[in-house]
Design a protein around this motif. Structure first.
Motif, PDB file in Angstrom:
ATOM      1  N   LEU A 206       0.841  -1.204   0.000  1.00  5.20           N
ATOM      2  CA  LEU A 206       0.000   0.000   0.000  1.00  5.20           C
ATOM      3  C   LEU A 206       0.878   1.258   0.000  1.00  5.20           C
ATOM      4  O   LEU A 206       0.604   2.218  -0.721  1.00  5.20           O
TER       5      LEU A 206
ATOM      6  N   TRP B 215      -1.751   4.296 -12.093  1.00  7.06           N
ATOM      7  CA  TRP B 215      -3.092   4.658 -11.619  1.00  7.06           C
ATOM      8  C   TRP B 215      -3.952   5.113 -12.789  1.00  7.06           C
ATOM      9  O   TRP B 215      -3.466   5.806 -13.680  1.00  7.06           O
TER      10      TRP B 215
ATOM     11  N   ILE C 293      -7.724   9.622  -4.718  1.00  2.00           N
ATOM     12  CA  ILE C 293      -7.654   8.454  -3.834  1.00  2.00           C
ATOM     13  C   ILE C 293      -7.910   8.907  -2.397  1.00  2.00           C
ATOM     14  O   ILE C 293      -7.426   9.966  -1.993  1.00  2.00           O
TER      15      ILE C 293
ATOM     16  N   ALA D 166      -7.196   7.516   1.469  1.00  4.18           N
ATOM     17  CA  ALA D 166      -6.440   6.422   2.091  1.00  4.18           C
ATOM     18  C   ALA D 166      -6.258   6.644   3.584  1.00  4.18           C
ATOM     19  O   ALA D 166      -6.067   7.776   4.040  1.00  4.18           O
TER      20      ALA D 166
ATOM     21  N   ILE E  69      -8.659   3.375   0.245  1.00  5.54           N
ATOM     22  CA  ILE E  69      -7.656   2.386   0.651  1.00  5.54           C
ATOM     23  C   ILE E  69      -7.564   2.357   2.173  1.00  5.54           C
ATOM     24  O   ILE E  69      -7.378   3.398   2.814  1.00  5.54           O
TER      25      ILE E  69
ATOM     26  N   ASP F 289      -5.906   0.258   5.625  1.00  6.63           N
ATOM     27  CA  ASP F 289      -4.965  -0.755   6.128  1.00  6.63           C
ATOM     28  C   ASP F 289      -5.499  -1.281   7.462  1.00  6.63           C
ATOM     29  O   ASP F 289      -5.575  -0.533   8.435  1.00  6.63           O
TER      30      ASP F 289
ATOM     31  N   LEU G 173      -9.893  -0.901  -1.593  1.00  3.25           N
ATOM     32  CA  LEU G 173      -8.748  -1.798  -1.425  1.00  3.25           C
ATOM     33  C   LEU G 173      -8.439  -1.820   0.059  1.00  3.25           C
ATOM     34  O   LEU G 173      -8.143  -0.774   0.648  1.00  3.25           O
ATOM     35  N   LEU G 174      -8.550  -2.987   0.684  1.00  2.59           N
ATOM     36  CA  LEU G 174      -8.235  -3.038   2.109  1.00  2.59           C
ATOM     37  C   LEU G 174      -7.255  -4.162   2.409  1.00  2.59           C
ATOM     38  O   LEU G 174      -7.289  -5.213   1.766  1.00  2.59           O
TER      39      LEU G 174
END
Ligand code: ATP
Length: 298
Positions: A47, A63, A77, A79, A152, A154, A183-184
């Motif tokens: 990431l 991207w 994005i 995040a 995104i 985490d 997206l994780l």
């Protein structure tokens, strides 16, 4: 279907340690992707690289199909890759107003985003009075302020109690249902299974699987099989489309199945090849077994 992110042979060494080992995969618009792996498998490093905070050793990523520079892509994005960092005595609204000012974003969406994360009724409470789950939800609201095309996260549920975990998962699904790609990173199979459509499995920086969650879970299991002439049985099995890896045990052979196959069919095929089976047992494998196997193999 539009590709949001394409990762090509991305690699990261920290001195002698390989944190991410030449991984390649694509993220398509509207899907929910999980990067699944145990601690230290390279999820955060991956990431970090695509978010331009960790320099790749080699490989590259693109991207939005290359229609924008990687620097400009970051504006599209949202995040959260570190613990949320807000001012303790300021309220949710005041903290988000500050984020808007720093990032030069229109503050008109603050209430809408607080509604998404179910914090509107606490919008004037100081951040320090929030539970861990509320803090995490505020971080998600903050990451959504610029209406990102991809969010995104985490380990979004780390440290939360079951209710907090449930709330975050529901919010992720709600955000995804509005068309935002997600997206994780997670070390929890259960989380990925519940929330994601697609998964990339990492172990020691290597990509072990990439594809739909449903296919990772395809549960064909194994058979335990034996015959007086075990070598002939081994030869017979090697050519069968349903037979994957074959392991020799003292009391017979264990065969991983690539497709569903009926015991009667195996028996009939073997008999027609002149092999009389002395044992044929079918073992289904649980999802947990599969994940542990997937992340333990070399
Ligand atoms: N800045 C760094 N310097 C040296 N080694 C690092 C650094 N960052 C990560 N690593 C190492 O790289 C490997 C991958 O770490 P990474 O944090 O990407 O894994 P992870 O899957 O996100 O795990 P976790 O969930 O525990 O954070 C680990 O062995 C880690 O110790």
């Amino acid at each position: 279907m539009e590709t949001i992110l394409e990762i090509n042979q991305l690699h990261k060494n920290y001195g002698a340690l390989t944190a991410v080992d030449r991984i390649s995969f694509q993220i398509k618009k509207g899907h929910v992707y999980g990067i699944l792996g145990p601690n230290g498998s390279g999820k955060s490093t991956t990431l970090g690289m695509v978010l331009n905070v960790v320099n790749p050793t080699s490989g590259d990523y693109t991207w939005f199909e290359g229609n924008t520079s990687n620097h400009d892509a970051l504006k599209r994005i949202g995040a959260i890759i570190e613990r949320p960092n807000f001012y303790p005595s300021m309220s949710a609204v005041q903290n988000l107003e500050l984020v808007c000012k720093i990032k030069n974003i229109d503050p008109s969406k603050i209430e809408e985003k607080l509604t998404v994360v179910d914090l509107l009724s606490r919008k004037h409470s100081p951040f320090k009075t929030y539970s861990l789950g509320m803090k995490q939800r505020l971080a998600i609201a903050s990451a959504l302020l610029n209406d990102p095309e991809i969010l995104i996260l985490d380990e979004p549920t780390n440290g939360l109690d079951p209710k907090g975990i449930r709330q975050i998962r529901d919010i992720i699904q709600q955000i995804a249902s509005n068309g935002t790609t997600i997206l994780l990173a997670s070390h929890l199979l259960d989380e990925v299974e519940k929330v994601c459509t697609d998964v990339v499995v990492l172990r020691n920086g290597k990509m072990l699987y990439s594809g739909p969650v449903g296919e990772m879970n395809r549960n064909h299991g194994s058979i335990f099989i034996d015959a007086a002439n075990r070598d002939a049985l081994h030869e017979f099995l090697k050519d069968k489309p349903y037979a994957g890896s074959i392991t020799k045990h003292d009391d017979g052979l264990e065969v991983k199945l690539y497709e569903d196959v009926d015991n009667a069919q195996i028996n009939k095929d073997a008999f027609e090849s002149g092999i009389i089976l002395s044992k044929l047992l079918h073992k289904k494998q649980s999802l947990e077994d599969q994940f542990i196997e997937l992340t333990n193999q070399n």
